[in-house]
Design a protein around this motif. Sequence first.
Motif, PDB file in Angstrom:
ATOM      1  N   UNK A 192      -9.384  27.689 -21.685  1.00 32.60           N
ATOM      2  CA  UNK A 192     -10.068  26.662 -22.475  1.00 32.60           C
ATOM      3  C   UNK A 192      -9.786  25.252 -21.952  1.00 32.60           C
ATOM      4  N   UNK A 193      -8.726  25.097 -21.187  1.00 31.47           N
ATOM      5  CA  UNK A 193      -8.329  23.768 -20.717  1.00 31.47           C
ATOM      6  C   UNK A 193      -8.876  23.410 -19.335  1.00 31.47           C
ATOM      7  N   UNK A 194      -8.606  24.225 -18.336  1.00 31.48           N
ATOM      8  CA  UNK A 194      -8.820  23.818 -16.945  1.00 31.48           C
ATOM      9  C   UNK A 194     -10.283  23.521 -16.616  1.00 31.48           C
ATOM     10  N   UNK A 195     -11.139  24.513 -16.682  1.00 30.92           N
ATOM     11  CA  UNK A 195     -12.537  24.287 -16.301  1.00 30.92           C
ATOM     12  C   UNK A 195     -13.233  23.334 -17.272  1.00 30.92           C
TER      13      UNK A 195
ATOM     14  N   UNK B  12     -12.222  30.489 -11.395  1.00 30.37           N
ATOM     15  CA  UNK B  12     -11.614  29.916 -10.188  1.00 30.37           C
ATOM     16  C   UNK B  12     -12.616  29.201  -9.283  1.00 30.37           C
ATOM     17  N   UNK B  13     -13.744  29.805  -8.896  1.00 31.13           N
ATOM     18  CA  UNK B  13     -14.670  29.051  -8.032  1.00 31.13           C
ATOM     19  C   UNK B  13     -15.285  27.838  -8.741  1.00 31.13           C
ATOM     20  N   UNK B  14     -15.445  27.916 -10.053  1.00 30.90           N
ATOM     21  CA  UNK B  14     -15.955  26.773 -10.810  1.00 30.90           C
ATOM     22  C   UNK B  14     -14.918  25.654 -10.786  1.00 30.90           C
ATOM     23  N   UNK B  15     -13.648  26.026 -10.971  1.00 28.24           N
ATOM     24  CA  UNK B  15     -12.550  25.059 -10.912  1.00 28.24           C
ATOM     25  C   UNK B  15     -12.548  24.358  -9.558  1.00 28.24           C
ATOM     26  N   UNK B  16     -12.683  25.119  -8.490  1.00 31.61           N
ATOM     27  CA  UNK B  16     -12.685  24.547  -7.137  1.00 31.61           C
ATOM     28  C   UNK B  16     -13.844  23.565  -6.987  1.00 31.61           C
ATOM     29  N   UNK B  17     -15.025  23.981  -7.411  1.00 28.48           N
ATOM     30  CA  UNK B  17     -16.206  23.131  -7.303  1.00 28.48           C
ATOM     31  C   UNK B  17     -16.036  21.829  -8.088  1.00 28.48           C
TER      32      UNK B  17
ATOM     33  N   UNK C  80     -15.331  17.851 -18.124  1.00 28.70           N
ATOM     34  CA  UNK C  80     -15.340  16.565 -18.829  1.00 28.70           C
ATOM     35  C   UNK C  80     -15.089  15.410 -17.859  1.00 28.70           C
ATOM     36  N   UNK C  81     -14.112  15.586 -16.989  1.00 27.84           N
ATOM     37  CA  UNK C  81     -13.767  14.538 -16.028  1.00 27.84           C
ATOM     38  C   UNK C  81     -14.951  14.270 -15.094  1.00 27.84           C
ATOM     39  N   UNK C  82     -15.549  15.340 -14.562  1.00 28.82           N
ATOM     40  CA  UNK C  82     -16.687  15.188 -13.651  1.00 28.82           C
ATOM     41  C   UNK C  82     -17.842  14.481 -14.349  1.00 28.82           C
ATOM     42  N   UNK C  83     -18.134  14.896 -15.586  1.00 32.44           N
ATOM     43  CA  UNK C  83     -19.244  14.311 -16.344  1.00 32.44           C
ATOM     44  C   UNK C  83     -18.891  12.954 -16.945  1.00 32.44           C
TER      45      UNK C  83
ATOM     46  N   UNK D 111       0.845  -1.185   0.000  1.00 27.47           N
ATOM     47  CA  UNK D 111       0.000   0.000   0.000  1.00 27.47           C
ATOM     48  C   UNK D 111       0.883   1.239   0.000  1.00 27.47           C
ATOM     49  N   UNK D 112       0.551   2.190  -0.870  1.00 26.21           N
ATOM     50  CA  UNK D 112       1.346   3.411  -0.922  1.00 26.21           C
ATOM     51  C   UNK D 112       0.711   4.509  -0.080  1.00 26.21           C
ATOM     52  N   UNK D 113       1.528   5.442   0.313  1.00 29.42           N
ATOM     53  CA  UNK D 113       1.071   6.584   1.084  1.00 29.42           C
ATOM     54  C   UNK D 113       1.139   7.816   0.191  1.00 29.42           C
ATOM     55  N   UNK D 114       0.089   8.613   0.207  1.00 30.33           N
ATOM     56  CA  UNK D 114       0.058   9.828  -0.603  1.00 30.33           C
ATOM     57  C   UNK D 114       1.106  10.820  -0.108  1.00 30.33           C
ATOM     58  N   UNK D 115       1.734  11.471  -1.058  1.00 35.91           N
ATOM     59  CA  UNK D 115       2.717  12.492  -0.709  1.00 35.91           C
ATOM     60  C   UNK D 115       2.014  13.781  -0.309  1.00 35.91           C
ATOM     61  N   UNK D 116       0.977  14.131  -1.087  1.00 35.77           N
ATOM     62  CA  UNK D 116       0.138  15.273  -0.718  1.00 35.77           C
ATOM     63  C   UNK D 116      -1.316  14.848  -0.867  1.00 35.77           C
ATOM     64  N   UNK D 117      -2.169  15.525  -0.139  1.00 36.58           N
ATOM     65  CA  UNK D 117      -3.590  15.205  -0.190  1.00 36.58           C
ATOM     66  C   UNK D 117      -4.239  15.900  -1.395  1.00 36.58           C
ATOM     67  N   UNK D 118      -5.438  15.495  -1.695  1.00 33.81           N
ATOM     68  CA  UNK D 118      -6.217  16.125  -2.765  1.00 33.81           C
ATOM     69  C   UNK D 118      -6.370  17.619  -2.459  1.00 33.81           C
ATOM     70  N   UNK D 119      -6.674  17.956  -1.207  1.00 31.15           N
ATOM     71  CA  UNK D 119      -6.852  19.358  -0.813  1.00 31.15           C
ATOM     72  C   UNK D 119      -5.549  20.143  -0.975  1.00 31.15           C
ATOM     73  N   UNK D 120      -4.428  19.531  -0.627  1.00 29.27           N
ATOM     74  CA  UNK D 120      -3.133  20.198  -0.789  1.00 29.27           C
ATOM     75  C   UNK D 120      -2.814  20.435  -2.262  1.00 29.27           C
ATOM     76  N   UNK D 121      -3.175  19.487  -3.121  1.00 34.48           N
ATOM     77  CA  UNK D 121      -2.978  19.671  -4.565  1.00 34.48           C
ATOM     78  C   UNK D 121      -3.811  20.848  -5.063  1.00 34.48           C
ATOM     79  N   UNK D 122      -5.050  20.926  -4.621  1.00 37.58           N
ATOM     80  CA  UNK D 122      -5.902  22.054  -5.020  1.00 37.58           C
ATOM     81  C   UNK D 122      -5.317  23.377  -4.529  1.00 37.58           C
TER      82      UNK D 122
END
Length: 156
Positions: free
Chosen positions: A54-57, A91-96, A62-65, A1-12
């Motif tokens: 054009x890329x991020x949001x 930015x807030x859309x990206x966060x969501x 696409x990933x969410x859907x 089992x691997x341990x995460x280096x950073x959390x999802x929240x830290x990446x955000x």
Amino acid sequence: MSTAIISKQELLEHWLGHRKLTRQTIEKFPEEELFHYKVEGMRTFADMLKELLALAVPGLQEIVDNKSGELNENLNYSTKAQLLQAWDEATPILIDLFNKIPEERFAEEFNLFGQYKSPVVHSILYFIDNEIHHRGQGFVYLRMLGIQPPFFWERG
């Protein structure tokens, strides 16, 4: 089992720090140079920003859907104020959207924009890396214009 280096929240939070720095970079550009200054073989910083928008949001959507679409970089922004507004609105859309992606999906293969098949986490890292890359080009443009760019380490 691997341990995460950073959390999802830290990446955000890391990504959001880069977004703040990119916004500061946009602010430093004079309006005219933002849309017209470029080095031969490169695009204007405004065109690079349109790519980032054009890329991020849309990519996260696409990933969410879980539905791949087409990349559209033909965004109609013609003023610095419009670019800053688009950046701020994204930015807030990206966060969501980021928060809607379960961690289990980060390792899942996804065909982003119907042409970039890789694990979801690689797409997210690409969004961040691409922003850093283009911001670095913007830094060079600012220096060539005699303008001090923001300090790259001040992302808070």
